[in-house]
Each structure stands twice: as structure tokens, then as C-alpha cells.
Scaffold this motif. Structure first.
Motif, PDB file in Angstrom:
ATOM      1  N   GLY A  54     -12.920  60.796 -34.478  1.00 26.29           N
ATOM      2  CA  GLY A  54     -13.545  61.201 -33.222  1.00 26.29           C
ATOM      3  C   GLY A  54     -14.968  60.684 -33.164  1.00 26.29           C
ATOM      4  O   GLY A  54     -15.216  59.484 -33.288  1.00 26.29           O
ATOM      5  N   THR A  55     -15.922  61.607 -33.047  1.00 26.89           N
ATOM      6  CA  THR A  55     -17.335  61.216 -33.031  1.00 26.89           C
ATOM      7  C   THR A  55     -17.994  61.405 -34.393  1.00 26.89           C
ATOM      8  O   THR A  55     -19.199  61.237 -34.526  1.00 26.89           O
ATOM      9  CB  THR A  55     -18.114  62.009 -31.965  1.00 26.89           C
ATOM     10  OG1 THR A  55     -17.971  63.415 -32.225  1.00 26.89           O
ATOM     11  CG2 THR A  55     -17.597  61.690 -30.566  1.00 26.89           C
ATOM     12  N   ASP A  56     -17.199  61.773 -35.402  1.00 27.01           N
ATOM     13  CA  ASP A  56     -17.716  61.878 -36.770  1.00 27.01           C
ATOM     14  C   ASP A  56     -17.547  60.536 -37.475  1.00 27.01           C
ATOM     15  O   ASP A  56     -16.440  60.001 -37.555  1.00 27.01           O
ATOM     16  CB  ASP A  56     -16.968  62.961 -37.549  1.00 27.01           C
ATOM     17  CG  ASP A  56     -17.272  64.358 -37.044  1.00 27.01           C
ATOM     18  OD1 ASP A  56     -18.306  64.530 -36.376  1.00 27.01           O
ATOM     19  OD2 ASP A  56     -16.463  65.269 -37.303  1.00 27.01           O
ATOM     20  N   VAL A  57     -18.645  60.008 -37.975  1.00 32.54           N
ATOM     21  CA  VAL A  57     -18.647  58.679 -38.582  1.00 32.54           C
ATOM     22  C   VAL A  57     -19.229  58.760 -39.991  1.00 32.54           C
ATOM     23  O   VAL A  57     -20.241  59.428 -40.221  1.00 32.54           O
ATOM     24  CB  VAL A  57     -19.481  57.697 -37.738  1.00 32.54           C
ATOM     25  CG1 VAL A  57     -19.561  56.335 -38.417  1.00 32.54           C
ATOM     26  CG2 VAL A  57     -18.892  57.551 -36.339  1.00 32.54           C
ATOM     27  N   THR A  58     -18.577  58.072 -40.919  1.00 27.80           N
ATOM     28  CA  THR A  58     -19.097  57.961 -42.277  1.00 27.80           C
ATOM     29  C   THR A  58     -19.319  56.486 -42.598  1.00 27.80           C
ATOM     30  O   THR A  58     -18.461  55.654 -42.330  1.00 27.80           O
ATOM     31  CB  THR A  58     -18.118  58.559 -43.299  1.00 27.80           C
ATOM     32  OG1 THR A  58     -17.902  59.936 -42.998  1.00 27.80           O
ATOM     33  CG2 THR A  58     -18.674  58.434 -44.711  1.00 27.80           C
ATOM     34  N   ILE A  59     -20.497  56.189 -43.150  1.00 26.52           N
ATOM     35  CA  ILE A  59     -20.826  54.830 -43.574  1.00 26.52           C
ATOM     36  C   ILE A  59     -21.244  54.888 -45.034  1.00 26.52           C
ATOM     37  O   ILE A  59     -22.195  55.586 -45.390  1.00 26.52           O
ATOM     38  CB  ILE A  59     -21.969  54.228 -42.730  1.00 26.52           C
ATOM     39  CG1 ILE A  59     -21.658  54.334 -41.237  1.00 26.52           C
ATOM     40  CG2 ILE A  59     -22.221  52.774 -43.118  1.00 26.52           C
ATOM     41  CD1 ILE A  59     -22.812  53.919 -40.340  1.00 26.52           C
ATOM     42  N   ASP A  60     -20.526  54.159 -45.893  1.00 28.65           N
ATOM     43  CA  ASP A  60     -20.799  54.225 -47.326  1.00 28.65           C
ATOM     44  C   ASP A  60     -20.498  52.876 -47.970  1.00 28.65           C
ATOM     45  O   ASP A  60     -19.338  52.527 -48.193  1.00 28.65           O
ATOM     46  CB  ASP A  60     -19.957  55.328 -47.969  1.00 28.65           C
ATOM     47  CG  ASP A  60     -20.205  55.440 -49.469  1.00 28.65           C
ATOM     48  OD1 ASP A  60     -21.164  54.826 -49.970  1.00 28.65           O
ATOM     49  OD2 ASP A  60     -19.422  56.152 -50.139  1.00 28.65           O
ATOM     50  N   PHE A  61     -21.554  52.123 -48.294  1.00 28.65           N
ATOM     51  CA  PHE A  61     -21.392  50.823 -48.924  1.00 28.65           C
ATOM     52  C   PHE A  61     -21.466  50.901 -50.453  1.00 28.65           C
ATOM     53  O   PHE A  61     -21.810  49.925 -51.109  1.00 28.65           O
ATOM     54  CB  PHE A  61     -22.436  49.842 -48.387  1.00 28.65           C
ATOM     55  CG  PHE A  61     -22.089  49.282 -47.039  1.00 28.65           C
ATOM     56  CD1 PHE A  61     -21.090  48.335 -46.901  1.00 28.65           C
ATOM     57  CD2 PHE A  61     -22.740  49.727 -45.906  1.00 28.65           C
ATOM     58  CE1 PHE A  61     -20.755  47.821 -45.655  1.00 28.65           C
ATOM     59  CE2 PHE A  61     -22.417  49.224 -44.649  1.00 28.65           C
ATOM     60  CZ  PHE A  61     -21.417  48.270 -44.525  1.00 28.65           C
ATOM     61  N   VAL A  73     -26.722  54.279 -39.575  1.00 26.00           N
ATOM     62  CA  VAL A  73     -26.669  55.742 -39.494  1.00 26.00           C
ATOM     63  C   VAL A  73     -27.644  56.249 -38.442  1.00 26.00           C
ATOM     64  O   VAL A  73     -27.299  57.090 -37.592  1.00 26.00           O
ATOM     65  CB  VAL A  73     -26.984  56.381 -40.861  1.00 26.00           C
ATOM     66  CG1 VAL A  73     -27.243  57.877 -40.710  1.00 26.00           C
ATOM     67  CG2 VAL A  73     -25.848  56.136 -41.839  1.00 26.00           C
ATOM     68  N   LYS A  74     -28.866  55.725 -38.463  1.00 26.35           N
ATOM     69  CA  LYS A  74     -29.879  56.167 -37.495  1.00 26.35           C
ATOM     70  C   LYS A  74     -29.445  55.845 -36.069  1.00 26.35           C
ATOM     71  O   LYS A  74     -29.552  56.685 -35.167  1.00 26.35           O
ATOM     72  CB  LYS A  74     -31.225  55.500 -37.781  1.00 26.35           C
ATOM     73  CG  LYS A  74     -32.341  55.942 -36.838  1.00 26.35           C
ATOM     74  CD  LYS A  74     -33.653  55.266 -37.165  1.00 26.35           C
ATOM     75  CE  LYS A  74     -34.774  55.813 -36.279  1.00 26.35           C
ATOM     76  NZ  LYS A  74     -34.464  55.671 -34.832  1.00 26.35           N
TER      77      LYS A  74
END
Length: 446
Positions: free
Chosen positions: A227-234, A434-435
Motif C-alpha cells: 500500500g503506502t508503506d514502503v521499505t528501502i534497505d540496501f 526515504v526522505k
């Protein structure tokens, strides 16, 4: 059919949408696109009545498809408009949608960019038109890219399964075996550069699409969307495989500091100073037209693997055709979209050099047996087809990937021109993404 080019001063793209590109819809196969959907929104009556369909696209193979469509349905006029390539068109499309006027009936949208139009509900769900019957028509990568649960936001137009293009003349001269793993690739880079400091294994000045595609092939999943929940993890395992290998190439200065598609790039591909490319299966036409002097020197092989014995691949490029909510002739727009992406329309485009997203074209004897004079008569489509079958599943793009890619060189790009490590560059890219997502109203990394 009329074709023309629209040039505009475009404002910055406002990203207000998302899409999880992991679900696969199901349906029966079909091969006769163009007005036979028979779904809740039957397009046959619209085809009989006729009208004009405006198509925004930069893909040249659509010209012949439009001509064929008009011949089959003489009451319909297809107007092809080049409103810019990639981001330029997306900006124009977003502006037209926001203004409430000027949007096309059909728009070419690359898979990585489709999400921004899907979450804002600015593209039609094509399932009610009967598009669900194409669930087994397309290869998994492209079909996954246009579907979400039971919604179908576009139909795949082509695909870009990756392969390894190498200069056989250079490899033979320096007795280099074609690498089957990325560790072997690094060693080949060292051997070539030591033998001749003017030779680089490949070029790279920082490219978001190439980077994410190789992370994809390595099994990375840096992006997750619910949905509108986003995870970014490199920092995930797949990304670490990529960064460990690519950092060696950067530290040892084994990558040509040449930007792709530049004059220097074409020169390097022609004279052998750029010895390989890991890129989408659409590349042969570009080599044939842009590097004609090296015809016969190049060959194609499967991508090197991160783990010996694997066969994983990834997509690099590819586009869909979507019908904007603001389209004036939605039934006709769907009819053309179906015609251009399935059956005879798809085959027509493949005959002009497009790489198929349809299983039938990808698996046809004529396609697989095609010999490429540029590659010394090699039947390269067999390698491309195998790559398409081995695209790693469950890759997800950011819902605002267009913006993220636009800041890649301001973050990760520093690792190519300063002592900044690739992991630090990716962390900077992650933080900036993220920002931005949080500023746009997404819940990111919380």
C-alpha cells in the motif's frame, strides 16, 4: 494514421502513486488481439462506430502496428505522438492528468515507472475489458510488472531479459574464457587490463537501471511496498553480493569512465576497448546500427552468476501500454492496446526488432532459429529466451522510482568519481529516497 512530435517545457514530475509489482494474475491464453475481448466492457461496438485514438509513445515499431490496425478497422484513426522519451513523457502525462485535459488515450510506460500512475488511479484497470485472459500469454517478468492482485494496469509491450555481450575477438586475442560467474568476470577484467591498459571489461559511470538490475539478478530485494508503506534497505544479502564485486572493479579502476550512449561509448565498443556489456536483449539492434564496424567480433552468452551453477537473470528495460483514466475513447484505446501487444501486433513488432514479451513469439521456431550475422551467425535468441525464463521472481520497484533514479548520480554516482564507497553511496541514495517518500505522504522505513 498521423504522426508528429510534441515538444514542451516540462515542470518537475510530482509523484503521487504506488504499485507492488509482485502479484501474478491468471487467465487463459489468447492470440487474436484487437476487439474480441468480450468482457464486461465489450469493445466491438466501439470499433464499429470508430473514432480517433491518440497514442503517446516513442517506440518506432508501433507505426506499422498502427497502420495494420487502421487497415483492419477503417473507422478508427490512430494518432501517434512522440511526447518525449521516458521521464519527459511521464512529466507531460502527469501534467495533462493534473490539468484535466490533454491526456492521450494510450501511453507507453516503462515497467519501473508504472507504479506512479497506478496508485493515483490515473490508469484504467484493464481487467474489466477482458485483459485477464492474457495471464498466460506473457512471460512472468513483464506480466508481474503490470499486475496487482486482480488489477491489470497495462499490457506488456516488450521485455529486456539480460544477457552477456562480449567481444570475442578481444577475448580470443588475450586467451580469456567467457566468465560464468562474477568472480571469474573480475579476474577477466584484471587479465584484460593488465594485458592492455586501454582495455576495460566494461564501462560504468553510475546507472540506476543497470545497478538495480544486477542487484535483482543477485537475489536482492531492497524495495518492498505494501500500500503506502514502503521499505528501502540496501543492506540485504543480494545487494551486498553486488556491492562487494563492483567495489573491486571500482577500486582497481577496471571500469571505463565512459557514459553509455555517448560517442566515446560507441567508439569503445567498436575498437574493443570496452570488451563486454551486461544489458537487455534489445541491445542487438543498437550494436548493428551504432557499432557496424565491429560486426562479427561480438557474441552473446548468459549472464555470469553470483553463485556457480545458478541460472538467475533479471530484466533491464521494457515497456507497457496503459490506458489513462482521462482517455476519451477507452474502449478503442483498449482495443489498440490489445492489438499492439498480443497476436499479430506483437509478431509484427518482433519482426522489426522488438524483443517479445509474449510466450508464443519467444518460443517460436522462427524466433529461436534466427541467425544474427552481427554475432557471427549465432542464434542469440536462444540465449535471450532462456534468460527470460530465468528472471528472478518477486522484484519490486519503488512507487516513486522515477524520482529515485533521477537522484542516483547525486548519491551513488559519487562512488564512481570520489573515494566514496559504493555501500555509502547506496546508503545516501536510500536516505534521500526515504526522505522524499515521507515528504510525499508514504510511510517509509517505520
Amino acid at each position: 494514421m498521423r504522426t508528429h512530435t510534441t515538444r514542451r517545457l516540462l515542470a518537475a514530475l510530482a509523484v503521487v502513486s504506488t504499485l507492488t509489482l509482485t502479484a501474478t494474475a491468471c487467465g487463459s491464453d489468447a492470440s487474436d488481439g484487437g476487439g474480441a475481448a468480450g468482457g464486461p466492457k465489450d469493445v466491438n461496438a466501439a470499433l464499429e462506430k470508430g473514432g480517433k485514438v491518440t497514442v503517446w509513445a516513442w517506440e518506432p515499431t508501433l507505426k506499422k502496428v498502427a497502420e495494420d490496425f487502421e487497415k483492419k478497422y477503417p473507422n478508427v484513426d490512430i494518432e501517434l505522438v512522440n511526447a518525449g522519451t521516458g521521464d519527459k513523457q511521464y512529466t507531460a502525462l502527469q501534467n495533462a492528468i493534473a490539468a484535466g485535459s490533454g491526456a492521450p488515450d494510450v501511453a507507453q510506460v516503462e515497467y519501473y515507472a508504472l507504479g506512479q500512475f497506478a496508485i493515483g488511479k490515473s490508469v484504467e484497470d484493464l481487467a474489466p475489458y477482458g485483459a485477464e485472459r492474457y495471464g498466460t500469454t506473457f512471460t512472468p517478468g513483464p506480466w508481474n510488472a503490470v499486475t496487482q492482485d486482480k488489477a491489470i494496469h497495462a499490457l506488456p509491450m516488450d521485455s529486456g531479459p539480460m544477457a552477456f555481450f562480449y567481444n570475442k575477438k578481444v577475448f580470443d586475442k588475450h586467451h580469456i574464457a567467457v566468465p560464468t560467474t562474477w568472480d571469474e568476470y573480475v579476474q577477466a577484467a584484471r587479465t584484460l587490463h593488465k594485458a592492455d591498459p586501454k582495455i576495460f571489461i566494461t564501462n560504468d559511470t553510475g546507472d540506476a537501471g543497470a545497478t538495480t538490475s544486477l542487484i535483482w539478478q543477485a537475489g536482492g530485494h531492497p524495495y518492498k511496498t505494501d500500500g503506502t508503506d514502503v521499505t528501502i534497505d540496501f543492506t540485504d544479502e543480494g545487494t551486498q553480493k553486488y556491492t562487494a564485486t563492483w567495489q573491486k572493479l571500482l577500486d582497481e579502476k577496471l571500469l571505463a569512465p565512459v557514459s553509455s550512449w555517448s560517442d566515446a561509448w560507441y567508439k569503445g565498443l567498436a575498437d574493443g576497448s570496452i570488451a563486454t556489456l551486461s544489458i537487455g536483449a534489445w541491445m542487438p539492434a543498437n550494436l548493428t546500427s551504432g557499432v557496424a564496424s565491429a560486426s562479427g567480433d561480438w557474441r552473446v552468452a548468459p549472464l555470469p552468476q553470483w553463485t556457480k551453477g545458478d541460472k538467475a537473470s533479471a530484466e533491464n528495460g521494457g515497456s507497457s501500454l496503459a490506458v489513462p483514466k482521462a482517455a476519451k475513447n477507452k474502449e478503442l484505446a483498449y482495443a489498440f492496446t490489445e492489438f499492439a501487444t498480443t497476436g499479430a501486433g506483437a509478431t509484427t513488432r518482433v519482426a522489426q526488432g522488438a524483443f517479445p514479451a509474449t510466450r508464443a513469439d519467444l518460443e517460436s521456431k522462427a524466433f529461436l532459429d534466427t541467425k544474427f550475422p552481427y554475432f557471427g551467425g549465432q542464434q542469440a535468441n536462444q540465449i535471450f529466451a532462456e534468460s527470460a525464463r530465468n528472471v528472478a521472481p518477486d522484484w519490486t520497484y519503488l512507487p516513486y522510482q522515477v524520482y529515485a533514479n533521477s537522484i542516483f548520480n547525486d548519491t551513488v554516482g559519487k562512488a564512481y568519481v570520489t573515494p566514496t564507497k559504493l555501500t555509502d553511496g547506496l546508503k545516501a541514495w536510500q536516505d534521500a529516497s526515504v526522505k522524499y517518500g515521507s515528504d510525499q505522504g508514504f510511510t517509509v522505513n517505520k
